[in-house]
Design an enzyme around this catalytic site. Structure first.
Site, PDB file in Angstrom:
ATOM      1  N   ARG A 191       0.576  -1.069   0.060  1.00 44.18           N
ATOM      2  CA  ARG A 191      -0.071  -0.133  -0.185  1.00 44.18           C
ATOM      3  C   ARG A 191       0.798   1.355   0.057  1.00 44.18           C
ATOM      4  NH1 ARG A 191      -4.204  -0.287   4.613  1.00 44.18           N
ATOM      5  NH2 ARG A 191      -3.050  -1.852   5.660  1.00 44.18           N
TER       6      ARG A 191
ATOM      7  N   ASP B 215       7.413  -1.263  11.593  1.00 46.84           N
ATOM      8  CA  ASP B 215       6.697  -0.190  11.055  1.00 46.84           C
ATOM      9  C   ASP B 215       5.798   0.581  11.831  1.00 46.84           C
ATOM     10  OD1 ASP B 215       4.571  -1.813  11.272  1.00 46.84           O
ATOM     11  OD2 ASP B 215       3.954  -2.105   9.232  1.00 46.84           O
TER      12      ASP B 215
ATOM     13  N   ASN C 291      36.976  28.206 -10.653  1.00 45.18           N
ATOM     14  CA  ASN C 291      37.697  26.990  -9.880  1.00 45.18           C
ATOM     15  C   ASN C 291      37.622  25.621 -10.933  1.00 45.18           C
ATOM     16  OD1 ASN C 291      34.913  26.830  -9.421  1.00 45.18           O
ATOM     17  ND2 ASN C 291      35.135  25.489  -7.810  1.00 45.18           N
TER      18      ASN C 291
END
Length: 467
Positions: free
Chosen positions: A19, A114, A398
């Site tokens: 999901r 989770d 540079n």
């Protein structure tokens, strides 16, 4: 806290997270600057367990590599081991995959990879309740405003644990129960192993539910307890992008609350975004729209105006960061001023009381103590001494198309506007550079360098006048 050598913490992080609609494995999705699995590991470590076992499955090598490579950065010192769930067949299947490792311990706590909001203090209380209750199993119970989707905890007439009723099995009576399974458990390992052996597949996916082990343990004359937690938000899991946003909002509010308690002024906390590992000293002020990420440290009495973004910077005391500035992987010492709309790229160091002003960019350079780079300037790969003044529009050239080269600007130099330094080049101390010059060679100490074409005026060659 005393080390719990007989305790193993098992973190379940094997799921696909379909999901989330993401190629990133679910445990690695960030919440306030850290992957979810890092939050779980940190909470687990507060128990000082004998080991932490992470069960991996979906994209196991990627998840394991991420954990191994970042343990030090996350501050994880507890022993970490991994178990792989070859077949993603439910939470009990994940625990079965880790059983050869878990069986070395007397007690196991099972967490979800989770669920980034759980506090270490809560886990310690859970473990204490399990030990004091002489139980064989314990489930974390929380009262939620809307129990839909959760397994309900059914209690017996005496108020003790009876069983967990999954959402799909609820009836009119059990559907109204607001105490739900928080998804975290503590088990006696021997009792758990016996119950796992008796499980049968359940539901349309034919999965093995860890929740069923509690009833089986009770049927075998073991004691199952419910650990009630008033803060249901700690149990919130992340299964979608919307869940991720909710979790991050809750954790950011916690972070901001702690900072304010420690003397930091957040003008509008709900519009201020600060990562978990950020440190800010007392009497510093942060205005709305500021983003402070990574392992940034900010000293005392600092002022951050709105719209500032800071990533992995070390900032001293009495520093002012003005509106719209972006700073990353840089060091800003005491008393400096940056911005508005300045950009400090990685490797930049501002020595004490240096100033980098509006629409300036500094990269991989040292700006000396008290030096000023006030406007419309690019300073890259430069070593600048103290007391230097850089005029507007100055550029260090540079890059020659193949390699980067350094510019050295000595102490107390004065650089006029619109100067180009073609690196590699050195400007020795106390020198002056005339406005509009392009400098390609060394300038000796105390010299005045002017490198520009002589002005030529051709009369009557300008724009034609119109009547």
């Amino acid at each position: 806290m005393v080390a719990q050598k007989n305790l193993c913490v098992l973190i379940l992080a094997a799921g696909k997270g379909t999901r989330m609609k993401s190629s990133l494995p679910k445990p690695l999705h960030p919440v306030c600057g850290l992957p979810m699995i890092a939050h779980s590991l940190r909470a687990a470590q507060t128990l000082h367990p004998g080991a932490i076992c992470v069960v991996v499955g979906h994209e196991a090598p990627r998840v394991m590599d991420e954990i191994k490579q970042n343990l030090s950065a996350w501050g994880i010192t507890a022993p970490i081991v991994f178990a792989e769930q070859k077949e993603l067949n439910g939470s009990a299947g994940a625990v079965r995959a880790a059983l050869p490792l878990v069986e070395k311990f007397k007690t196991v706590m099972v967490l979800n990879g989770d669920a980034p909001l759980v506090r270490g203090e809560t886990l310690r209380q859970m473990h204490g309740a399990f030990e004091q209750g002489h139980a064989q199993s314990l489930v974390w119970g929380v009262q939620v405003p809307d129990p839909h989707g959760y397994g309900r905890i059914l209690r017996n007439p005496e108020g003790g644990f009876e069983r967990i009723v999954e959402e799909s099995e609820t009836d009119e009576t059990t559907r109204t129960i607001s105490e739900v399974n928080g998804g975290m458990y503590v088990f006696d390992v021997k009792a758990l192993a016996g119950a796992l052996a008796l499980l049968t597949p359940q539901g349309p996916k034919h999965e093995f539910y860890l929740t069923d082990t509690l009833s089986l343990i009770q049927e075998a004359q073991g004691l199952a307890l419910v650990f009630p937690c008033a803060d249901y938000k700690q149990a919130l899991g992340v299964n979608s992008r919307a869940d991720l946003a909710v979790a991050e909002g809750i954790l950011r509010a916690r972070i901001n609350q702690k900072l304010m308690e420690n003397g930091v002024r957040l003008v509008r906390p709900e519009e201020t975004y600060i990562d978990e590992d950020v440190q800010i000293g007392a009497d510093s002020s942060v205005c709305p729209g500021s983003y402070i990420f990574g392992k940034t440290t900010l000293g005392t009495h600092c002022q951050l105006e709105g719209g500032v973004s800071i990533y992995n910077c070390t900032i001293g005391n009495n520093v002012k960061i003005k509106y719209g500035s972006y700073l990353e992987n840089s060091v800003i010492e005491d008393g400096c001023e940056v911005g508005p709309y300045a950009h400090l790229r990685p490797g930049s160091t501002l020595k004490a009381k240096a100033k980098v002003g509006n629409f300036c960019e500094v990269k991989n350079s040292v700006i000396g103590e008290g030096s000023k780079v006030n406007h419309l300037t690019y300073i890259g790969d430069t070593d600048m001494g103290p007391g230097v003044n850089i005029g507007a529009g100055t550029i260090t050239c540079n890059y020659d198309g193949q390699k980067k080269h350094r510019t050295v600007i000595g102490a107390h130099c004065f650089v006029g506007s619109n100067v180009n330094f073609v690196a590699p080049v050195e400007i020795q101390p106390y020198s002056k550079i005339g406005a509009g010059s392009t400098i390609t060679k060394q300038v000796p100490e105390g010299s005045l360098a002017i490198a520009r074409a002589r002005q030529v005026v051709l009369e009557n060659k300008g724009v034609k006048k119109h009547d």
